[in-house]
Design an enzyme around this catalytic site. Structure first.
Site, mmCIF file in Angstrom:
data_model
loop_
_atom_site.group_PDB
_atom_site.id
_atom_site.type_symbol
_atom_site.label_atom_id
_atom_site.label_comp_id
_atom_site.label_asym_id
_atom_site.label_seq_id
_atom_site.Cartn_x
_atom_site.Cartn_y
_atom_site.Cartn_z
ATOM 1 N N GLY A 17 0.833 -1.198 0.000
ATOM 2 C CA GLY A 17 0.000 0.000 0.000
ATOM 3 C C GLY A 17 0.865 1.244 0.000
ATOM 4 O O GLY A 17 2.063 1.181 0.322
ATOM 5 N N GLN A 62 2.666 9.900 2.131
ATOM 6 C CA GLN A 62 4.044 9.389 2.096
ATOM 7 C C GLN A 62 4.873 9.974 0.953
ATOM 8 O O GLN A 62 6.096 9.917 0.985
ATOM 9 C CB GLN A 62 4.036 7.858 1.989
ATOM 10 C CG GLN A 62 3.493 7.176 3.225
ATOM 11 C CD GLN A 62 3.405 5.673 3.042
ATOM 12 O OE1 GLN A 62 2.451 5.181 2.460
ATOM 13 N NE2 GLN A 62 4.399 4.948 3.505
ATOM 14 N N CYS A 84 6.395 -0.433 7.303
ATOM 15 C CA CYS A 84 5.969 0.765 6.570
ATOM 16 C C CYS A 84 7.108 1.230 5.678
ATOM 17 O O CYS A 84 8.262 1.265 6.114
ATOM 18 C CB CYS A 84 5.592 1.868 7.555
ATOM 19 S SG CYS A 84 5.013 3.384 6.763
ATOM 20 N N LEU A 85 6.763 1.605 4.441
ATOM 21 C CA LEU A 85 7.787 2.088 3.503
ATOM 22 C C LEU A 85 8.440 3.369 4.018
ATOM 23 O O LEU A 85 9.558 3.694 3.618
ATOM 24 C CB LEU A 85 7.164 2.336 2.123
ATOM 25 C CG LEU A 85 6.665 1.077 1.391
ATOM 26 C CD1 LEU A 85 5.903 1.472 0.131
ATOM 27 C CD2 LEU A 85 7.829 0.157 1.049
ATOM 28 N N HIS A 143 -3.987 0.954 8.119
ATOM 29 C CA HIS A 143 -2.638 1.546 8.129
ATOM 30 C C HIS A 143 -2.599 2.768 7.195
ATOM 31 O O HIS A 143 -2.061 3.820 7.566
ATOM 32 C CB HIS A 143 -1.642 0.457 7.693
ATOM 33 C CG HIS A 143 -0.227 0.888 7.546
ATOM 34 N ND1 HIS A 143 0.780 0.443 8.389
ATOM 35 C CD2 HIS A 143 0.394 1.698 6.647
ATOM 36 C CE1 HIS A 143 1.925 0.968 8.010
ATOM 37 N NE2 HIS A 143 1.725 1.735 6.955
ATOM 38 N N GLU A 144 -3.184 2.632 6.003
ATOM 39 C CA GLU A 144 -3.151 3.735 5.018
ATOM 40 C C GLU A 144 -4.042 4.901 5.455
ATOM 41 O O GLU A 144 -3.679 6.066 5.277
ATOM 42 C CB GLU A 144 -3.582 3.247 3.632
ATOM 43 C CG GLU A 144 -2.782 2.086 3.048
ATOM 44 C CD GLU A 144 -1.281 2.266 3.093
ATOM 45 O OE1 GLU A 144 -0.805 3.411 3.175
ATOM 46 O OE2 GLU A 144 -0.581 1.233 3.066
ATOM 47 N N HIS A 198 -2.215 7.014 7.793
ATOM 48 C CA HIS A 198 -1.282 7.934 7.126
ATOM 49 C C HIS A 198 -2.002 9.225 6.717
ATOM 50 O O HIS A 198 -1.462 10.326 6.892
ATOM 51 C CB HIS A 198 -0.692 7.293 5.863
ATOM 52 C CG HIS A 198 0.512 6.440 6.085
ATOM 53 N ND1 HIS A 198 1.666 6.895 6.686
ATOM 54 C CD2 HIS A 198 0.772 5.146 5.745
ATOM 55 C CE1 HIS A 198 2.571 5.925 6.711
ATOM 56 N NE2 HIS A 198 2.056 4.842 6.161
HETATM 57 O O1 GNR Z 1 4.177 -2.700 2.381
HETATM 58 C C1 GNR Z 1 3.601 -2.620 3.471
HETATM 59 N N1 GNR Z 1 3.369 -3.736 4.191
HETATM 60 C C2 GNR Z 1 2.595 -3.772 5.320
HETATM 61 C C3 GNR Z 1 2.670 -4.913 6.119
HETATM 62 C C4 GNR Z 1 1.911 -5.012 7.256
HETATM 63 C C5 GNR Z 1 1.078 -3.980 7.605
HETATM 64 C C6 GNR Z 1 0.993 -2.835 6.840
HETATM 65 C C7 GNR Z 1 1.751 -2.729 5.696
HETATM 66 S S1 GNR Z 1 1.634 -1.311 4.701
HETATM 67 C C8 GNR Z 1 3.215 -1.286 3.981
HETATM 68 C C9 GNR Z 1 3.303 -0.202 2.923
HETATM 69 C C10 GNR Z 1 3.137 1.153 3.572
HETATM 70 O O2 GNR Z 1 3.951 1.682 4.273
HETATM 71 N N2 GNR Z 1 1.995 1.748 3.393
HETATM 72 O O3 GNR Z 1 1.742 2.932 3.971
HETATM 73 NI NI NI Z 2 2.965 2.963 5.742
#
Ligand code: GNR
Ligand code: NI
Length: 168
Positions: free
Chosen positions: A46, A51, A92-93, A134-135, A138
């Protein structure tokens, strides 16, 4: 198509609150395509616009095994979340190399438009449900490490700042 630069924690811009998308135009569709390309290239499931320093309510994701089911969520809202919750390992990236447990709703329903402005509601579970939550965090300026203890968060902050300093 273009690869976009991903902000790294603790960049203060990760804490900005995104505003709704109002124009469903060609510019938006180019941004969506670039975000998908950036997400696939970074091997993420995601990516939220926050980001890449765009503070609009826009998310792309793909939790399929074949990486061939892109999902675009514009102006997303969680309309329902299960009371049942589960703790899972997240990454998270924007916080590369850090993984830790976060408790989330097991299932959610999310209402969102696609890049053409067509609104639909989808139900998510498993990794997709985790990713949606999670997104959407953000977009509200929240990074998953904020669910961890202040001690862990400070260690992560120090580690990230050192890594950024070393690579500069
Ligand atoms: O790539 C991603 N993997 C992930 C793994 C477990 C829970 C959430 C994520 S999201 C993350 C990509 C990202 O940072 N999205 O904002
Ligand atoms: Ni993230």
């Amino acid at each position: 198509m273009a690869l976009l630069n991903i902000l790294c924690y603790p960049d203060p811009r990760l804490h900005k609150v995104a505003k709704p998308v109002t124009e469903f135009d060609e510019k938006l569709r180019t941004l969506v395509a670039d975000m998908l390309e950036t997400m696939y290239e970074s091997q993420g499931v995601g990516l939220a616009a926050t980001q890449i320093d765009v503070h609009q309510r826009l998310v792309v994701m793909d939790t399929s095994e074949e990486h061939n089911q892109p999902v675009v969520l514009i102006n997303p809202e969680i309309t329902w979340a299960s009371e049942e919750r589960v703790k899972g390992e997240e990454g998270c990236l924007s916080v590369p190399g850090i993984y830790d447990g976060v408790e989330r709703a097991v299932k959610v329903k999310v209402k969102a438009a696609d890049e053409h402005g067509k609104v639909r509601e989808l139900e998510a579970e498993g990794l997709m449900a985790v990713c949606v939550q999670h997104e959407l965090d953000h977009l509200m300026g929240k990074v998953f490490v904020e669910y961890l203890s202040p001690l862990k968060r400070n260690r992560i902050k120090t580690k990230m700042l050192k890594a950024q300093k070393d690579s500069a």
